[in-house]
Write an enzyme that holds these catalytic residues in place. Structure first.
Site, short mmCIF file in Angstrom:
data_model
loop_
_atom_site.label_atom_id
_atom_site.label_comp_id
_atom_site.label_asym_id
_atom_site.label_seq_id
_atom_site.Cartn_x
_atom_site.Cartn_y
_atom_site.Cartn_z
N LYS A 232 0.63 -1.19 0.09
CA LYS A 232 -0.08 -0.45 0.02
C LYS A 232 0.90 1.24 0.07
O LYS A 232 1.47 1.61 0.84
CB LYS A 232 -0.84 0.05 1.11
CG LYS A 232 -2.02 0.41 0.90
CD LYS A 232 -2.54 2.13 1.64
CE LYS A 232 -1.86 2.71 2.63
NZ LYS A 232 -1.73 4.30 1.99
N GLY B 269 6.89 5.12 8.16
CA GLY B 269 6.27 6.30 8.30
C GLY B 269 6.43 6.64 9.55
O GLY B 269 7.66 6.61 10.19
N SER B 270 5.38 7.55 10.11
CA SER B 270 5.66 8.25 11.33
C SER B 270 5.53 7.40 12.50
O SER B 270 5.03 6.28 12.33
CB SER B 270 4.49 9.15 11.44
OG SER B 270 3.22 8.43 11.24
N THR B 271 6.10 7.64 13.65
CA THR B 271 6.11 7.10 14.75
C THR B 271 4.54 6.71 15.19
O THR B 271 4.19 5.67 15.85
CB THR B 271 6.88 7.86 16.06
OG1 THR B 271 8.44 7.78 15.54
CG2 THR B 271 6.96 6.84 17.17
N GLY C 58 3.17 3.98 13.09
CA GLY C 58 3.79 2.88 13.52
C GLY C 58 3.30 2.28 14.83
O GLY C 58 3.11 0.86 14.54
N GLU D 39 10.01 1.27 10.59
CA GLU D 39 11.08 2.26 10.38
C GLU D 39 10.46 3.34 10.50
O GLU D 39 9.64 3.76 9.66
CB GLU D 39 11.76 1.98 8.85
CG GLU D 39 13.01 2.75 8.96
CD GLU D 39 12.84 4.04 8.44
OE1 GLU D 39 12.87 5.11 8.84
OE2 GLU D 39 12.89 4.17 7.02
N CYS E 233 13.58 10.40 6.64
CA CYS E 233 13.67 10.07 8.07
C CYS E 233 14.85 10.37 8.90
O CYS E 233 14.69 10.83 10.20
CB CYS E 233 13.26 8.45 8.20
SG CYS E 233 12.33 7.91 7.02
N GLU F 226 9.91 15.94 14.85
CA GLU F 226 10.29 15.58 13.44
C GLU F 226 9.45 16.64 12.47
O GLU F 226 8.19 16.71 12.46
CB GLU F 226 10.18 14.38 13.21
CG GLU F 226 10.71 13.97 11.84
CD GLU F 226 10.17 12.69 11.32
OE1 GLU F 226 9.29 11.92 11.73
OE2 GLU F 226 11.31 11.76 10.91
#
Ligand code: ADP
Length: 498
Positions: free
Chosen positions: A192, A245-247, A250, A268, A303, A402
């Site tokens: 995706k 992607g973002s934390t 995640g 990641e 990232c 971030e």
């Protein structure tokens, strides 16, 4: 194939309607079950240039079923390693032959400079697929040292159906890490892509089929995160989730796994990479160049971008001047102009977010040393100047969070201990760098920095042969290298009585 075209030629090609805009399931392009589509808005000029199928749970079901069928039939995992390697090598070759098409899709979707899309994104994607292809006939099992009345074979087996969800900053490269490793290990995959960058994945997948990958082994469902992404995450017939992607998102994937079938998850996630520049930095010009490129490349949408400068107070002025000098050659320009070195922010939402962070830096009392404004090389686009803040204090939002934009925050320190403490004072741990001429200090600081990759007197060097991933809230599991393949396999022990 990778020599660059002129801007006029890229513009001409960009005006041709995008050919592949439907889901890729079971070796064919299909509409979303709902018939819905969504717009691709180009960050280059803010214009809508395509509509793409909006997949959701029903389409994820179809794609997972196709992946499952191909896996159970053994058409890929049971094929001879030499054959699977040949297919993936052919795929890498086709990626190179379609470099211009793939690169244009990447640039139209996310506003990368076209020369980066051709020479970096597409080229690395091909290299990665090629590298994973080469692993296929080089993976051996083990014979364990058990008593002599037995023989135990320890082998790696594919997991089954892998669900991969990827972001928009390096759509092809990150997809090639995950899909390359998963297929090399014999799995079937449902990918995706991010809603901001759905297009390149569709051609990438079609080329795999043209190279000889059996139908159903690699499927692409374009659509949004909370619908298609969540459906893949929660699917009970998916055996592994691979996410970048973002934390924040995640952590959703950990929940999806826990609330469905407990599938393993590799993540990641975000980063806030520090450059620790000590008084005895061996080459300030080299450091300035690496720091500027390392935070402004891809408009800071990386990232592990080196967004924090933790620098000895005695050299801060000089280093910042040199960084400004490098940044002068890195100004936003038209992504379709082959000489452009800095493109856009991915979309208007992200543009507003980056500008909001710049505003917060000012409001919290940091000083703008460079840039700090929106730029307008192409009307209607999403561009931000390379920006450097100084007099940043630890804990300010621009130092802590971030941003995912071309923004560097400089914190001055007085000694090595303070530098390491501030560098490590972050929830993230994807990358870190130290600049010093003292070999022993370099090793000590590198050991003390809590990050998946530490660079010494360089930055952002990377290769498919080295593992990439994070400590702390930057994630778990690794992309790249043979270690990544472990994440797509299960260990099987066969115990034989002799
Ligand atoms: P970024 O901050 O880089 O945009 P995100 O974490 O928001 O990263 O998105 C990365 C990927 O995760 C994209 O493919 C996106 O569609 C997907 N995603 C976003 N939100 C969700 C969600 N709630 N569930 C599943 N996937 C999601």
């Amino acid at each position: 194939m990778t020599d660059l075209l002129t801007r006029d030629e890229w513009l001409r090609r960009a005006a041709v309607p995008v050919a592949r805009t439907r889901l890729w399931i079971d070796g064919d392009f299909v509409d979303a079950a709902s018939g819905k589509t969504f717009e691709c808005v180009g960050p280059r000029d803010g214009a809508t240039f395509a509509r793409v199928a909006e997949g959701d749970a029903a389409d994820v079901d179809r794609a997972v079923a196709a992946a499952r069928r191909s896996f159970e039939a053994g058409v890929w995992r049971e094929a001879a390693p030499a054959h699977r390697k040949a297919v993936m090598l052919r795929w890498a070759q086709l990626i190179r032959e379609h470099a211009h098409e793939l690169a244009l899709l990447e640039t139209l979707n996310v506003g990368k400079p076209i020369s980066d899309s051709v020479k970096v994104d597409v080229e690395y994607a091909a290299t990665n697929v090629q590298w994973y292809a080469e692993t296929i006939d080089k993976m051996y099992g083990e014979v364990a040292p058990v008593p002599r009345d037995s023989l135990t074979i320890v082998e790696r087996e594919p997991l089954g159906v892998v669900g991969a969800v990827v972001p928009w900053n390096y759509p092809l490269i990150i997809s090639s890490w995950k899909v390359g490793a998963a297929l090399a290990a014999g799995n079937s995959v449902v990918l995706k892509p991010a809603e901001q960058s759905p297009l390149s994945a569709l051609l990438f997948a079609e080329l795999a089929t043209r190279a000889g990958l059996p139908d159903g082994c690699f499927n692409v469902v374009t659509g949004f995160g909370p619908t298609a992404g969540a459906a893949l995450g929660r699917h009970a017939d998916v055996d592994k989730l691979a996410f970048t992607g973002s934390t924040e998102v995640g952590k959703y994937f950990l929940r999806y796994a826990a609330e469905s079938n407990g599938k393993p998850v590799s993540l990641e996630l975000g980063g806030k990479t520090p450059h620790v520049v000590l008084r005895d930095c061996p080459d300030l010009d080299a450091a300035a160049s690496a720091i500027a490129w390392g935070v402004f490349y891809n408009s800071g949408q990386t990232c592990h971008a080196g967004t924090r400068l933790v620098v000895d107070r005695t050299i801060e002025d000089e280093l910042l001047e040199r960084i400004s000098g490098v940044a002068a050659g890195l100004q936003p320009g038209d992504p379709l102009e082959p000489t452009t070195t800095m493109g856009t922010i991915v979309d208007r939402v992200q543009l507003e977010r980056v500008l909001g962070y710049i505003e917060s830096g000012r409001a919290e009392g940091a000083d703008v040393h460079l840039g700090g404004r929106q730029a307008h090389p192409v009307q209607g686009g999403c561009y931000v100047e390379p920006t450097v803040f100084r007099n940043v204090r630890p804990g300010m939002r621009i130092e802590r969070e971030e941003i995912f934009g071309p923004v560097l925050a400089s914190v001055a320190v007085d000694d090595v201990d303070a530098a390491v403490r501030i560098a490590n004072d972050t929830p993230y741990g994807l990358g870190a760098a130290v600049w010093t001429r003292d070999l022993s200090r370099a090793h000590k600081v590198a050991r003390a920095l809590r990050a998946g990759t530490v660079w010494v007197n360089t930055f952002d060097r990377s290769s498919i042969v080295t593992p990439f991933g994070g400590f702390k809230q930057s994630g778990t599991g690794r992309d790249r290298s043979m270690h990544s393949i472990e994440g797509y396999t299960n260990l099987k022990t066969t115990w034989i009585q002799l």
